[in-house]
Design a protein around this motif. Structure first.
Motif, short mmCIF file in Angstrom:
data_model
loop_
_atom_site.label_atom_id
_atom_site.label_comp_id
_atom_site.label_asym_id
_atom_site.label_seq_id
_atom_site.Cartn_x
_atom_site.Cartn_y
_atom_site.Cartn_z
N VAL A 111 0.86 -1.18 0.00
CA VAL A 111 0.00 0.00 0.00
C VAL A 111 0.90 1.23 0.00
N ASN A 112 0.96 1.93 -1.12
CA ASN A 112 1.80 3.12 -1.20
C ASN A 112 1.22 4.11 -2.19
N SER A 113 1.76 5.30 -2.17
CA SER A 113 1.31 6.38 -3.04
C SER A 113 2.52 7.11 -3.60
N PHE A 114 2.32 7.80 -4.72
CA PHE A 114 3.34 8.72 -5.20
C PHE A 114 2.68 10.04 -5.58
N PHE A 115 3.49 11.10 -5.60
CA PHE A 115 3.00 12.46 -5.76
C PHE A 115 3.64 13.11 -6.98
N ILE A 116 2.86 13.92 -7.66
CA ILE A 116 3.34 14.75 -8.78
C ILE A 116 2.95 16.18 -8.42
N LYS A 117 3.94 17.00 -8.07
CA LYS A 117 3.64 18.33 -7.55
C LYS A 117 4.29 19.42 -8.39
N SER A 118 3.57 20.54 -8.50
CA SER A 118 4.11 21.70 -9.18
C SER A 118 5.20 22.33 -8.33
N ALA A 119 6.19 22.91 -8.98
CA ALA A 119 7.26 23.58 -8.25
C ALA A 119 6.69 24.68 -7.36
N ARG A 120 5.62 25.33 -7.82
CA ARG A 120 4.89 26.31 -7.02
C ARG A 120 3.40 26.08 -7.23
N PRO A 121 2.58 26.27 -6.19
CA PRO A 121 1.14 26.15 -6.40
C PRO A 121 0.67 27.11 -7.50
N ILE A 122 -0.20 26.63 -8.38
CA ILE A 122 -0.63 27.41 -9.54
C ILE A 122 -1.99 28.04 -9.24
N PRO A 123 -2.07 29.39 -9.19
CA PRO A 123 -3.34 30.04 -8.88
C PRO A 123 -4.27 30.07 -10.09
N ILE A 124 -5.57 30.03 -9.82
CA ILE A 124 -6.59 30.14 -10.86
C ILE A 124 -7.49 31.32 -10.51
N GLU A 125 -7.64 32.26 -11.43
CA GLU A 125 -8.49 33.42 -11.17
C GLU A 125 -9.96 33.02 -11.14
N GLY A 126 -10.75 33.82 -10.43
CA GLY A 126 -12.18 33.57 -10.35
C GLY A 126 -12.52 32.44 -9.40
N VAL A 127 -13.70 31.87 -9.59
CA VAL A 127 -14.19 30.76 -8.77
C VAL A 127 -14.16 29.50 -9.63
N THR A 128 -13.26 28.58 -9.32
CA THR A 128 -13.07 27.39 -10.13
C THR A 128 -14.24 26.42 -9.95
N LYS A 129 -14.78 25.97 -11.08
CA LYS A 129 -15.91 25.03 -11.07
C LYS A 129 -15.46 23.59 -11.31
N THR A 130 -14.61 23.39 -12.31
CA THR A 130 -14.11 22.05 -12.61
C THR A 130 -12.63 22.11 -12.95
N ILE A 131 -11.96 20.98 -12.77
CA ILE A 131 -10.55 20.82 -13.13
C ILE A 131 -10.45 19.59 -14.02
N SER A 132 -9.65 19.68 -15.07
CA SER A 132 -9.51 18.54 -15.98
C SER A 132 -8.08 18.45 -16.50
N LEU A 133 -7.70 17.27 -16.93
CA LEU A 133 -6.42 17.05 -17.61
C LEU A 133 -6.49 15.75 -18.36
N TRP A 134 -5.59 15.61 -19.33
CA TRP A 134 -5.48 14.38 -20.11
C TRP A 134 -4.46 13.47 -19.46
N VAL A 135 -4.82 12.20 -19.33
CA VAL A 135 -3.96 11.22 -18.66
C VAL A 135 -3.89 9.95 -19.50
N ALA A 136 -2.70 9.38 -19.61
CA ALA A 136 -2.52 8.02 -20.13
C ALA A 136 -2.17 7.14 -18.94
N GLY A 137 -3.10 6.30 -18.51
CA GLY A 137 -2.96 5.57 -17.26
C GLY A 137 -2.45 4.16 -17.38
N ARG A 138 -2.23 3.68 -18.61
CA ARG A 138 -1.67 2.35 -18.87
C ARG A 138 -2.50 1.21 -18.27
#
Length: 244
Positions: A111-138
Motif C-alpha cells: 500500500v503506497n502512493s506517489f505524488f506529482i507536484k508543481s514547483a509552485r502552487p498554480i493560482p486560478i483566477e475567479g471561482v473554479t468550477k471544474t478541473i480537468s487534464l489528459w492522462v494516459a494511465g496504462r
C-alpha cells in the motif's frame, strides 16, 4: 389471453430495465464530465471560461516523489500530444508539443502512493468550477486525486478517478462549492479581497497493492479549469483593489 398478458408483462419489465440502464449510464456520464453551469451561483450571475492552467511545456516545473522505501520515481517531458484534444479558443497557436511522463520503479508490492507536484502552487483566477487534464494511465487500477489549496491555505484532495484505461483519457472533477462561506473549499468572500481563491498543488496516485510492482509509466497533458470570472469581468474600472 394468458399469452397476451405474459407478453405485456415481459415488455413492461424490459422497458423498466432499459430505463434503469439509461439512468445509470447518464449518472456515470455526469460524474465523468461534471457540468460547471449547474454548480454554485445562479447561471445568470456566472461568466464561465475554460482556461489553461499548465500545458507541461517547461522542464523542471513539476516534480515527482515517492517514499524511498517503496521505489524510485522520475519525471520528464516528452514530445507528444493526445490527438483527441482540442485547443482552447483563441489559443490555437500556443506552444503545446510536450507531455509530462512519470516512471515509477516499485521495490515491492504494498500500500503506497506517489505524488506529482508543481514547483509552485498554480493560482486560478475567479471561482473554479471544474478541473480537468489528459492522462494516459496504462490500464492500471490505481486511483488519482488532484491536490488543491483554498484561499485560507487549507489543503483538499478531489478524486479524479481510476487509471484503469488504455490510451489517453480526459479526466475531470468538480470543485464543490462551500455550503455557507465558512466551511469547505473557500474561493470567494467579501473578506478575501481580489486574490485568486484556488491553487493547484499537484496530484496523488494511490497504488493498487496487487499492481504496485515492476515498472509503471503514466503521462499527463493539458491541465485546465472552468472558472467563473463574473466578479472580475463586472468590476468597475475605478474600483479599488483590496490587496494592500
Amino acid at each position: 389471453m394468458k399469452k397476451l398478458l405474459t407478453v405485456a408483462i415481459a415488455l413492461a419489465l424490459s422497458a423498466a430495465v432499459f430505463a434503469q440502464d439509461n439512468n445509470r449510464q447518464n449518472d456515470n456520464e455526469s460524474l465523468a464530465s461534471p457540468d460547471p453551469t449547474v454548480m454554485g451561483n445562479d447561471s445568470a450571475r456566472q461568466a464561465l471560461r475554460e482556461v489553461s492552467v499548465d500545458r507541461y511545456e517547461l522542464e523542471g516545473s513539476w516534480n515527482a516523489h515517492i517514499s524511498p522505501d517503496n521505489g524510485v520515481i522520475n519525471a520528464r517531458l516528452f514530445e507528444g500530444n493526445p490527438l483527441a484534444k482540442e485547443p482552447l479558443k483563441g489559443e490555437e497557436d500556443a506552444e503545446d508539443s510536450k507531455v509530462l511522463g512519470i516512471k515509477v520503479e516499485f521495490f515491492h508490492r504494498g500500500v503506497n502512493s506517489f505524488f506529482i507536484k508543481s514547483a509552485r502552487p498554480i493560482p486560478i483566477e475567479g471561482v473554479t468550477k471544474t478541473i480537468s487534464l489528459w492522462v494516459a494511465g496504462r490500464n492500471m487500477n490505481h486511483e488519482m486525486y488532484v491536490l488543491v489549496q483554498d484561499y485560507n491555505g487549507n489543503n483538499f484532495e478531489l478524486y479524479l478517478g481510476s487509471l484503469g484505461f488504455s490510451g489517453w483519457k480526459k479526466m475531470s472533477v468538480a470543485v464543490p462549492p462551500t455550503p455557507d462561506g465558512e466551511h469547505g473549499i473557500i474561493q470567494s468572500s467579501a473578506y478575501h479581497g481580489v486574490k485568486p481563491g484556488l491553487r493547484i498543488v499537484g496530484f496523488r496516485v494511490d497504488c493498487n497493492p496487487m499492481l504496485a510492482r515492476g515498472t509503471y509509466y503514466m503521462y499527463l497533458d493539458d491541465l485546465r479549469a472552468v472558472t467563473d470570472l463574473y466578479d472580475l469581468e463586472n468590476r468597475d474600472e475605478d474600483d479599488m483593489n483590496d490587496d494592500w
